[in-house]
Design an enzyme around this catalytic site. Structure first.
Site, mmCIF file in Angstrom:
data_model
loop_
_atom_site.group_PDB
_atom_site.id
_atom_site.type_symbol
_atom_site.label_atom_id
_atom_site.label_comp_id
_atom_site.label_asym_id
_atom_site.label_seq_id
_atom_site.Cartn_x
_atom_site.Cartn_y
_atom_site.Cartn_z
ATOM 1 N N PRO A 240 28.898 4.256 27.264
ATOM 2 C CA PRO A 240 29.843 3.938 28.336
ATOM 3 C C PRO A 240 29.214 3.357 29.598
ATOM 4 O O PRO A 240 29.928 2.859 30.458
ATOM 5 C CB PRO A 240 30.494 5.287 28.627
ATOM 6 C CG PRO A 240 29.435 6.284 28.276
ATOM 7 C CD PRO A 240 28.710 5.707 27.085
ATOM 8 N N ASP A 263 27.655 -7.828 26.345
ATOM 9 C CA ASP A 263 28.982 -7.886 26.948
ATOM 10 C C ASP A 263 28.894 -7.798 28.466
ATOM 11 O O ASP A 263 27.895 -7.340 29.034
ATOM 12 C CB ASP A 263 29.853 -6.738 26.430
ATOM 13 C CG ASP A 263 30.377 -7.009 25.025
ATOM 14 O OD1 ASP A 263 30.298 -8.160 24.585
ATOM 15 O OD2 ASP A 263 30.859 -6.058 24.385
ATOM 16 N N LYS A 285 33.266 -10.424 27.584
ATOM 17 C CA LYS A 285 34.621 -10.271 27.069
ATOM 18 C C LYS A 285 35.301 -9.202 27.912
ATOM 19 O O LYS A 285 35.002 -8.022 27.793
ATOM 20 C CB LYS A 285 34.614 -9.874 25.589
ATOM 21 C CG LYS A 285 34.032 -10.953 24.677
ATOM 22 C CD LYS A 285 34.064 -10.534 23.227
ATOM 23 C CE LYS A 285 35.468 -10.471 22.674
ATOM 24 N NZ LYS A 285 36.173 -11.747 22.708
ATOM 25 N N GLY A 317 30.089 1.004 24.746
ATOM 26 C CA GLY A 317 30.656 2.083 23.944
ATOM 27 C C GLY A 317 30.101 2.104 22.539
ATOM 28 O O GLY A 317 28.890 1.980 22.323
ATOM 29 N N ASP A 318 30.976 2.238 21.553
ATOM 30 C CA ASP A 318 30.602 2.247 20.142
ATOM 31 C C ASP A 318 31.158 0.986 19.487
ATOM 32 O O ASP A 318 32.351 0.691 19.630
ATOM 33 C CB ASP A 318 31.171 3.489 19.452
ATOM 34 C CG ASP A 318 30.724 3.595 18.006
ATOM 35 O OD1 ASP A 318 29.916 4.476 17.710
ATOM 36 O OD2 ASP A 318 31.195 2.789 17.178
ATOM 37 N N THR A 346 31.105 6.690 22.456
ATOM 38 C CA THR A 346 32.336 6.056 22.894
ATOM 39 C C THR A 346 32.860 6.704 24.176
ATOM 40 O O THR A 346 32.536 7.853 24.494
ATOM 41 C CB THR A 346 33.392 6.124 21.776
ATOM 42 O OG1 THR A 346 34.500 5.301 22.128
ATOM 43 C CG2 THR A 346 33.870 7.554 21.532
ATOM 44 N N ALA A 347 33.690 5.959 24.904
ATOM 45 C CA ALA A 347 34.119 6.391 26.238
ATOM 46 C C ALA A 347 34.863 7.728 26.198
ATOM 47 O O ALA A 347 34.718 8.553 27.112
ATOM 48 C CB ALA A 347 35.007 5.316 26.861
ATOM 49 N N MET A 400 41.844 0.530 26.776
ATOM 50 C CA MET A 400 42.343 -0.792 27.193
ATOM 51 C C MET A 400 43.847 -0.764 27.452
ATOM 52 O O MET A 400 44.571 -1.692 27.105
ATOM 53 C CB MET A 400 42.007 -1.848 26.115
ATOM 54 C CG MET A 400 40.510 -1.955 25.834
ATOM 55 S SD MET A 400 40.134 -2.975 24.380
ATOM 56 C CE MET A 400 40.762 -1.919 23.053
#
Length: 497
Positions: A240, A263, A285, A317-318, A346-347, A400
């Site tokens: 994260p 990213d 992105k 993240g993942d 992951t977050a 998101m």
């Protein structure tokens, strides 16, 4: 195609000092002083192979100095350092009682063109001694620029536990193999691949190389030379944002990469951990912003891998959780490019850890779901089973979903999830500027308006977030914007510092 550069210099941050390694074998070194500190520096210089003379100035030598003289490792002189022939020495070290003597010692050394160190007086030093990890010929020096020697020693102890004692034997083997490997493999990816395999062997256990290791390794180099050079792509989860949440395997991939496609959300501190020579390419992105097209990213990976490059596709993240890794893996496999995936934190997991919240606390939830908050077109996904998601015994983490939060709230309530269901929103999870909003499902839209859409946002819906720790587990840099949940967790409008 939209590409860019890292936000900060990616190869090397500012250095307070530059670490250098001197070959001192048979070099003459002058040491002034009769103390234990002088004895330690004399022993250190002798261990490096230096020809050490200690000028005592008619003082009584420390017992450690006498022992070094008895072993033939140093020479002791009763003369004062000012009487020495300084033109014969390469380095000078002095244990000076006061600033006046230190100033005089330094002035004499500078007049003779000799680099000088005055023990425990950094203002009079051309060079410094740090903490040392000794696996000679591997030698690691640690400096805190004199600010925190105890911290340097603590770092040394940490490194000592990571490096096997057998590393010395493996390094000796490397020296013996180098000419043979260089004769078989040209500089570049193939040679580096061989040495990375060698490094993996060096750290694979506590034992050193056996008698047949050299022959096996040279045979491997021969096989590599005979094989066509093809590149590869590794999808790496960067977590994260907090660099300390990066996995060891991800670190190794970053250190082995020729090219890193990263990213927009990747923290500069993570890029700082990558191999210095690796080319870094931003393929940003971000939702709601101009981004590099997925087709362009796929083509870049294919072109670089076909050119023999070891490519790291570094994702926040993942990679396997809303990271579009499926599209990239398919494109690479269809082209016959070797591809592997290294997972990241992951977050949702980072948020749970940061708030000391169990996403599946057995008193509150029997399952957890990860749900995307928008479709390819940016709108609320049309194919989500909202009735299934509106399950009060499930914790649901929405990724998101910043711009669709109001719609999500309305759909869940319409499907029967109580409006007072607790909600936790977090932006910039695990980073120094992390912000959280704690409220209810009915007020989710208002909470998202307070948090904003400019930074990565995740929100969780479920009874686990009614627990007090969902707010009070915040780190010192976390801003808690609201908590209108009532008795279980008193309202908080606080910026903890």
């Amino acid at each position: 195609m939209a590409t860019g550069r890292a936000k900060t210099p990616a190869r090397m941050e500012d250095l307070s000092v530059l670490p250098l390694f001197f070959r001192l074998k048979s070099k003459a070194v002058l040491i002034a002083g009769a103390s234990d500190a002088a004895a330690w520096k004399a022993e250190l210089m002798a261990a490096a192979g230096a020809d050490v003379t200690v000028f005592l100035g008619r003082e009584v030598a420390d017992a450690a100095l006498l022992a070094l003289e008895a072993d033939g490792r140093v020479r002791l002189s009763g003369a004062h350092w000012s009487a020495a022939d300084w033109t014969a020495f390469e380095l000078a070290l002095g244990d000076c009682e006061n600033d006046a003597e230190a100033q005089a010692f330094r002035a004499r050394a500078k007049a003779e063109g000799v680099p000088v160190n005055v023990i425990d007086k950094p203002d009079y030093c051309d060079f410094q001694f740090g903490s040392i990890v000794n696996r000679s010929p591997v030698v690691i020096g640690i400096s805190t620029d004199g600010a925190a020697p105890i911290l340097g020693q603590a770092i040394r102890r940490r490194i000592e536990t990571l490096l096997p004692k057998s590393l010395k034997d493996w390094t000796g083997l490397a020296a013996g193999l180098r000419d043979g490997v260089n004769a078989r493999l040209k500089p570049g990816g193939a040679r580096r691949a061989f040495w990375e395999h060698f490094v993996d062997l060096s750290f694979s256990g506590t034992s050193g190389p056996d008698d047949g290791a050299a022959d096996r390794l040279l045979s491997r180099a021969t096989r590599i030379a005979a094989s066509p050079q093809t590149g590869s792509v590794t999808l790496v989860g960067a977590g994260p944002g907090d660099p300390e949440l990066l996995t060891l395997k991800a670190m190794r991939a970053l250190q082995a990469a020729d090219v890193i496609l990263f990213d927009d959300l990747i923290a500069p501190e993570i890029l700082e951990l990558a191999r210095r020579e690796a080319k870094r390419m931003l393929v940003g992105k971000r939702g709601g912003r101009t981004s590099c097209r997925q087709e362009d990213i796929n083509r870049m990976m294919l072109d670089l891998a076909r050119a023999g490059k070891r490519v790291v596709r570094l994702k926040s993240g993942d990679p396997s959780v809303f990271g579009r890794s499926g599209e990239e893996i398919m494109a690479l496999r269809d082209a016959g490019i070797p591809v592997s995936v290294i997972p990241g934190i992951t977050a949702a997991s980072a948020l749970a850890a940061g708030t000391t919240t169990s996403l599946t606390h057995r008193d509150c939830a029997q399952s957890v779901r990860f749900v995307t908050g928008h479709s390819k077109k940016g709108a609320l996904p049309a194919d989500i089973d909202w009735r299934a998601i509106a399950d009060p015994t499930t914790t649901t983490m929405f990724y998101m979903g910043g711009r669709t939060a109001g719609e999500i709230s309305a759909r869940l309530i319409a499907e029967g999830l109580p409006p007072e269901t607790p909600v936790l929103i977090a932006a910039n999870i695990s980073r120094p500027d992390e912000r959280r909003w704690h409220g209810t499902l009915a007020s989710l839209g208002r909470g998202m308006a307070e948090i904003g859409h400019d930074n990565p946002v995740l929100f969780g819906v479920g009874r686990v977030f009614a627990r007090k720790s969902a707010v009070t587990g915040a780190t010192n840099a976390t801003q808690v914007l609201a908590n209108p949940l009532g008795a279980d967790s008193e309202p908080l409008y606080a910026l903890a510092r």
